[in-house]
Write an enzyme that holds these catalytic residues in place. Sequence first.
Site, PDB file in Angstrom:
ATOM      1  N   ASP A  29      41.025  41.380  46.096  1.00  0.00           N
ATOM      2  CA  ASP A  29      40.306  42.633  46.380  1.00  0.00           C
ATOM      3  C   ASP A  29      39.201  42.427  47.399  1.00  0.00           C
ATOM      4  OD1 ASP A  29      41.797  44.034  44.471  1.00  0.00           O
ATOM      5  OD2 ASP A  29      40.543  43.208  42.873  1.00  0.00           O
ATOM      6  N   HIS A  30      38.889  41.208  47.670  1.00  0.00           N
ATOM      7  CA  HIS A  30      37.745  40.897  48.531  1.00  0.00           C
ATOM      8  C   HIS A  30      38.221  40.016  49.674  1.00  0.00           C
ATOM      9  CE1 HIS A  30      33.848  39.200  49.781  1.00  0.00           C
ATOM     10  NE2 HIS A  30      33.328  40.279  49.257  1.00  0.00           N
ATOM     11  N   PHE A  31      38.902  40.525  50.745  1.00  0.00           N
ATOM     12  CA  PHE A  31      39.093  41.958  50.925  1.00  0.00           C
ATOM     13  C   PHE A  31      40.587  42.255  50.992  1.00  0.00           C
ATOM     14  CE2 PHE A  31      35.021  40.815  52.766  1.00  0.00           C
ATOM     15  CZ  PHE A  31      34.190  41.777  52.252  1.00  0.00           C
TER      16      PHE A  31
END
Lengths: 127, 169
Positions: B33-35
């Site tokens: 999720d990052h990123f």
Amino acid sequence: MSREEIFDKVRDVLVEVLAVDEDEVTEQATLTSQLGAESIDFLDIVFRLEQAFEFKIGQGELFPDNVAQDPEYVQDGMVTDKGLATLRERLPHADFATLEADRKIANVGEIFTVDAVVNFVERKLAV
Amino acid sequence: MRWLWIDRVVELVPRERLVAIKNVSLAEDHLHDHFAAQGGRVAMPVMPATLIIEGMAQTAGILVGHAEEFREKVILAKISKVVLTREAVPGFTLRYTATIERMDAMGAATSGRVELIDPNDPASVETIGQIDLMFSHIDQNLAGREFPEHNFVFGESFRTVLRSSGIEF
């Protein structure tokens, strides 16, 4: 060391610890209400003053501890005569004008002005 | 259960210095999720800076706790300074070196160096940041408030890291 030199070093410490601008650090500025110091910042200030001036500061020597919790010193949210006398004795460098005018506990923070810190260092270096 | 952000303690000089490593792995969910990929941009997994700070806080916190044989409840009280100049991507190793600058009954100030080790050239170590922190011994502070008797800061997961690193405590 002159008072001006002490003030300059104290200002550098406060700028670093409290992330304030140099021109906010005036002699009369109070550490908590005007410069935004929180409790852990007081420990940070003590540590950095020790480094800057190469002396040791004992616990409660510059800033008091546990005054507010002692019923002898504070009653109904107001600092008692004994409390004020004790603070005066333990912290001869502090500025008591605001606290004397209004004894409410919140005003204890007002005794720590930049000037009070400079006074403290000056007395400490003179010993 | 505590989220641990160091994998191993590699050096401990009591009351002085502690060195720990963290292997950044694509198996960690948050990196996805990052990123994440978005629109025309491809995914870019990098270790979040906040978790690098947490890794240093755990490294320095163990050092400060160890100094008093884990009797004190050591709480991160202030992030004095953070500079990070490069991203840490999966496969790289972060190395945290925490040093005690000053310690007394009330708490401690630490300085920390963050280094990055490239898996293709493990001998080259690049310094990528500085993280300076302050810790409070909370039983000595916070206006006499009382906290639970047992040391909830240094729980079993911290002990496991120390034990598996071969550190006696």
